[in-house]
Structure formats: structure tokens, C-alpha cells
Design an enzyme around this catalytic site. Structure first.
Site, PDB file in Angstrom:
ATOM      1  N   SER A 154      -8.174  14.225  33.435  1.00 28.12           N
ATOM      2  CA  SER A 154      -6.777  14.470  33.027  1.00 28.12           C
ATOM      3  C   SER A 154      -6.741  15.696  32.134  1.00 28.12           C
ATOM      4  CB  SER A 154      -6.230  13.266  32.258  1.00 28.12           C
ATOM      5  OG  SER A 154      -4.966  13.578  31.696  1.00 28.12           O
TER       6      SER A 154
ATOM      7  N   TYR B 247      -7.033   7.516  25.387  1.00 28.04           N
ATOM      8  CA  TYR B 247      -7.081   7.837  26.825  1.00 28.04           C
ATOM      9  C   TYR B 247      -7.667   9.233  27.025  1.00 28.04           C
ATOM     10  CZ  TYR B 247      -5.095   9.409  31.337  1.00 28.04           C
ATOM     11  OH  TYR B 247      -4.909   9.933  32.596  1.00 28.04           O
TER      12      TYR B 247
HETATM   13  P1  NAP Z   1      -1.123   4.669  39.101  1.00 20.75           P
HETATM   14  O1  NAP Z   1       0.025   5.171  39.922  1.00 20.75           O
HETATM   15  O2  NAP Z   1      -0.883   3.745  37.974  1.00 20.75           O
HETATM   16  O3  NAP Z   1      -2.219   4.056  40.106  1.00 20.75           O
HETATM   17  C1  NAP Z   1      -3.426   3.576  39.567  1.00 20.75           C
HETATM   18  C2  NAP Z   1      -4.322   3.078  40.662  1.00 20.75           C
HETATM   19  O4  NAP Z   1      -5.551   2.624  40.056  1.00 20.75           O
HETATM   20  C3  NAP Z   1      -3.752   1.882  41.397  1.00 20.75           C
HETATM   21  O5  NAP Z   1      -4.215   1.920  42.720  1.00 20.75           O
HETATM   22  C4  NAP Z   1      -4.371   0.696  40.644  1.00 20.75           C
HETATM   23  O6  NAP Z   1      -4.487  -0.504  41.425  1.00 20.75           O
HETATM   24  C5  NAP Z   1      -5.745   1.253  40.351  1.00 20.75           C
HETATM   25  N1  NAP Z   1      -6.388   0.594  39.220  1.00 20.75           N
HETATM   26  C6  NAP Z   1      -5.935   0.466  37.954  1.00 20.75           C
HETATM   27  N2  NAP Z   1      -6.826  -0.211  37.205  1.00 20.75           N
HETATM   28  C7  NAP Z   1      -7.847  -0.527  38.038  1.00 20.75           C
HETATM   29  C8  NAP Z   1      -9.059  -1.246  37.883  1.00 20.75           C
HETATM   30  N3  NAP Z   1      -9.411  -1.793  36.717  1.00 20.75           N
HETATM   31  N4  NAP Z   1      -9.862  -1.382  38.959  1.00 20.75           N
HETATM   32  C9  NAP Z   1      -9.530  -0.837  40.145  1.00 20.75           C
HETATM   33  N5  NAP Z   1      -8.400  -0.143  40.360  1.00 20.75           N
HETATM   34  C10 NAP Z   1      -7.572  -0.006  39.316  1.00 20.75           C
HETATM   35  O7  NAP Z   1      -1.923   5.916  38.449  1.00 20.75           O
HETATM   36  P2  NAP Z   1      -2.018   7.465  38.880  1.00 20.75           P
HETATM   37  O8  NAP Z   1      -1.003   8.212  38.106  1.00 20.75           O
HETATM   38  O9  NAP Z   1      -2.071   7.593  40.349  1.00 20.75           O
HETATM   39  O10 NAP Z   1      -3.429   7.819  38.235  1.00 20.75           O
HETATM   40  C11 NAP Z   1      -4.616   7.929  39.012  1.00 20.75           C
HETATM   41  C12 NAP Z   1      -5.650   8.646  38.180  1.00 20.75           C
HETATM   42  O11 NAP Z   1      -5.138   9.919  37.776  1.00 20.75           O
HETATM   43  C13 NAP Z   1      -6.009   7.902  36.886  1.00 20.75           C
HETATM   44  O12 NAP Z   1      -7.384   8.044  36.624  1.00 20.75           O
HETATM   45  C14 NAP Z   1      -5.191   8.651  35.833  1.00 20.75           C
HETATM   46  O13 NAP Z   1      -5.765   8.551  34.561  1.00 20.75           O
HETATM   47  C15 NAP Z   1      -5.246  10.061  36.375  1.00 20.75           C
HETATM   48  N6  NAP Z   1      -4.189  10.938  35.896  1.00 20.75           N
HETATM   49  C16 NAP Z   1      -2.867  10.665  36.131  1.00 20.75           C
HETATM   50  C17 NAP Z   1      -1.904  11.527  35.640  1.00 20.75           C
HETATM   51  C18 NAP Z   1      -0.434  11.296  35.830  1.00 20.75           C
HETATM   52  O14 NAP Z   1       0.384  11.967  35.162  1.00 20.75           O
HETATM   53  N7  NAP Z   1      -0.013  10.408  36.704  1.00 20.75           N
HETATM   54  C19 NAP Z   1      -2.273  12.667  34.918  1.00 20.75           C
HETATM   55  C20 NAP Z   1      -3.619  12.895  34.703  1.00 20.75           C
HETATM   56  C21 NAP Z   1      -4.568  12.039  35.204  1.00 20.75           C
HETATM   57  P3  NAP Z   1      -3.267  -1.589  41.490  1.00 20.75           P
HETATM   58  O15 NAP Z   1      -2.234  -0.972  42.406  1.00 20.75           O
HETATM   59  O16 NAP Z   1      -3.870  -2.804  42.059  1.00 20.75           O
HETATM   60  O17 NAP Z   1      -2.748  -1.744  40.091  1.00 20.75           O
END
Ligand code: NAP
Length: 247
Positions: free
Chosen positions: A142, A156
């Protein structure tokens, strides 16, 4: 067909990546924590593209779940070419002076321990030193790792700094074993992660402060990951790619 495993592929960036990868010709294994309906919907979309997909319930913070997920990929596909370590959580919004330790421990367990355990299983299958035929690993970090996220979630940000170091160290450790390891630092991306952490208005609030003036999409992050996985990035390892609209 190349086989890609994505942790956290049921929603957000992981789901967009799963579908984009299937369009590129990958068969896809995706894990999820609890949202089976969303995972099944991604599998159905991939099947409609004529590719094979499997959804595996596995909490990346639990070693037995991670080991079982990889064993399931071995059983279903018989080979593995690429792994994207994507599952992650932010925990709650808090300053450090009001930090709840149980919340901190869960964030570290999912984002750091989960990433390491997934990387370990990936290396055991991809590395030529383990009899594998090489491959690529991408870790989703991130921009928070660099920005520090004061007033929001320093915990985080610190967990993502840890996975950046995993990328730097592991990439060198296995550079001669046919496996490239890279990271992606997404900026503000419009997914459910913000609402699930209790701030549904966060994207609209922060987007005007992003140099490009908008949040990014999960698809835009997915395309950068696909490039890092592809032969087009054959001399790229240990890189941390910023995908943040200038943020
Ligand atoms: P999201 O929409 O909340 O999706 C998270 C995904 O991870 C879902 O498939 C969830 O499964 C799964 N997950 C959560 N906890 C888990 C666990 N303990 N074991 C296995 N799977 C798990 O998040 P996102 O925004 O796509 O984020 C994905 C990645 O990008 C993360 O690492 C996040 O930190 C990073 N990121 C996101 C952003 C942003 O602005 N969105 C920015 C920087 C980095 P379920 O559907 O079953 O809950």
C-alpha cells in the site's frame, strides 16, 4: 494454461485481478475469508470466460488454512505458475495513542504472517531449488507503507512496510531460482475495504487530494499486477510499483 493463485480473490482488487487474469488466459484459484457468495460470483464470471476457477475458503492468518489452500491447488490444477499475495485488512481507524492491541495483532497476523506463510508455500512450489519450474510472485502492499497514514492507521501502514521488506529480501533470496518477486503499492482505490473499516465516505473525502484528482479502480491495480506477472517484466524483481495516481 498458466495457473494463478490469488489470496483474497472474492472482492475488490483480488476479484478484479482474478477476472482480468482469466481474460489473459490464466486458470485461477482464489481464496476468501468468509464471503462465499462473492467468491462464487467471481468463479462464475471466470467460467463464463471459458477458463477454470476454484474458490477456497482459507483464513491467511491460519497456517493450516494456507497449507490446505495450496494443497487444494496442487490437487485441482497439478501445477502453479504465479501467486498474488493480496488478502489484507486495515483494522479500525485509530491514532496510535488509542490503539487496541488485539486489533493490531489481527492486522499483523493477516497482513504480515499471512503474507509470509503464503510466500513460503509459493516458493516451495515455484522455485527451481524445490523442483519447480519458476514463476512470479506479486505482493499487494500500500502507499500507506511509505506515507505512514498518520491519524488513520499507522498500524496498517507498518504492516505494509513489512511486506515491502519481504519483497526486497525474498526477491534476492530466490533471484537465481527462476522466481521474480515484486510488490505493488496501490493508493486510494475504490473498494469495500474503507466501508468495512468504518469509513464509507473515505474515498469521496480523500479523492480530491490525490494528484490525479480521483481514486483508482481495482481494475487499474489488476493491470499493473498482470504486467509484473508477465514475461514483459522478465528483468523486474524486487521492485515496488506505485499505483497511486501520484499519491
Ligand atoms: P477488500 O475489497 O476488502 O477485499 C479483501 C479481500 O481479502 C476479500 O476477498 C476478503 O475475503 C479477503 N480477506 C480478508 N481477510 C482475509 C483473511 N484473513 N484470509 C483470507 N482472505 C481474506 O480489499 P481491497 O481493497 O481489494 O484490498 C486488497 C489488498 O489491497 C489488501 O491487501 C489491501 O491492504 C490492499 N490495498 C487496498 C487499497 C484500497 O484503497 N482499497 C489501497 C492500498 C492497498 P472475504 O470476501 O471473504 O471477506
Amino acid at each position: 494454461m498458466p495457473v494463478l493463485l490469488i489470496t483474497g480473490g472474492s472482492r475488490g482488487i483480488g476479484a478484479a485481478l482474478a477476472i482480468a487474469a482469466a481474460r489473459e488466459g490464466y486458470d485461477v484459484a482464489l481464496t476468501y475469508a468468509s464471503d462465499r457468495a462473492s467468491a462464487d460470483a467471481v468463479v462464475a464470471k471466470i467460467a463464463a470466460l471459458g477458463r477454470t476457477a476454484v474458490a477456497i475458503e482459507a483464513d491467511v492468518a491460519r497456517e493450516a488454512d494456507v497449507v490446505r489452500a495450496f494443497a487444494e491447488v496442487d490437487r485441482r490444477f497439478g501445477s502453479l505458475d504465479a501467486v498474488v499475495i493480496n488478502a489484507g485488512i486495515t483494522g479500525t481507524f485509530t491514532r496510535v495513542d488509542t490503539l487496541d492491541v488485539a486489533m493490531l495483532e489481527r492486522v499483523l497476523a493477516v497482513n504480515v504472517t499471512g503474507a509470509f506463510m503464503t510466500a513460503r508455500e509459493a516458493v516451495r512450489r515455484l522455485s527451481t531449488a524445490h523442483g519447480g519450474r519458476g514463476g512470479a510472485i506479486v505482493v499487494i502492499s500500500s502507499r500507506a507503507a511509505t506515507l505512514g497514514s498518520p491519524g488513520e492507521y499507522v498500524h496498517y501502514a507498518a504492516s505494509k512496510a513489512a511486506v515491502d521488506t519481504l519483497v526486497r529480501g525474498l526477491s534476492k533470496e530466490i533471484a537465481r531460482e527462476g522466481v521474480r518477486v515484486n510488490g505493488v503499492q496501490p493508493g486510494l482505490i475504490d473498494t469495500e475495504i474503507h466501508a468495512r473499516a468504518g469509513r464509507p465516505e473515505r474515498v469521496a473525502q480523500i479523492a480530491p487530494n490525490v494528484p490525479m484528482g480521483r481514486a483508482g479502480t481495482a481494475e487499474e491495480v489488476a493491470q499493473s499486477v498482470l504486467w509484473l506477472l508477465s514475461p514483459l517484466a522478465s528483468y523486474v524483481t524486487g521492485a515496488i510499483l506505485e499505483v497511486g495516481g501520484g499519491r
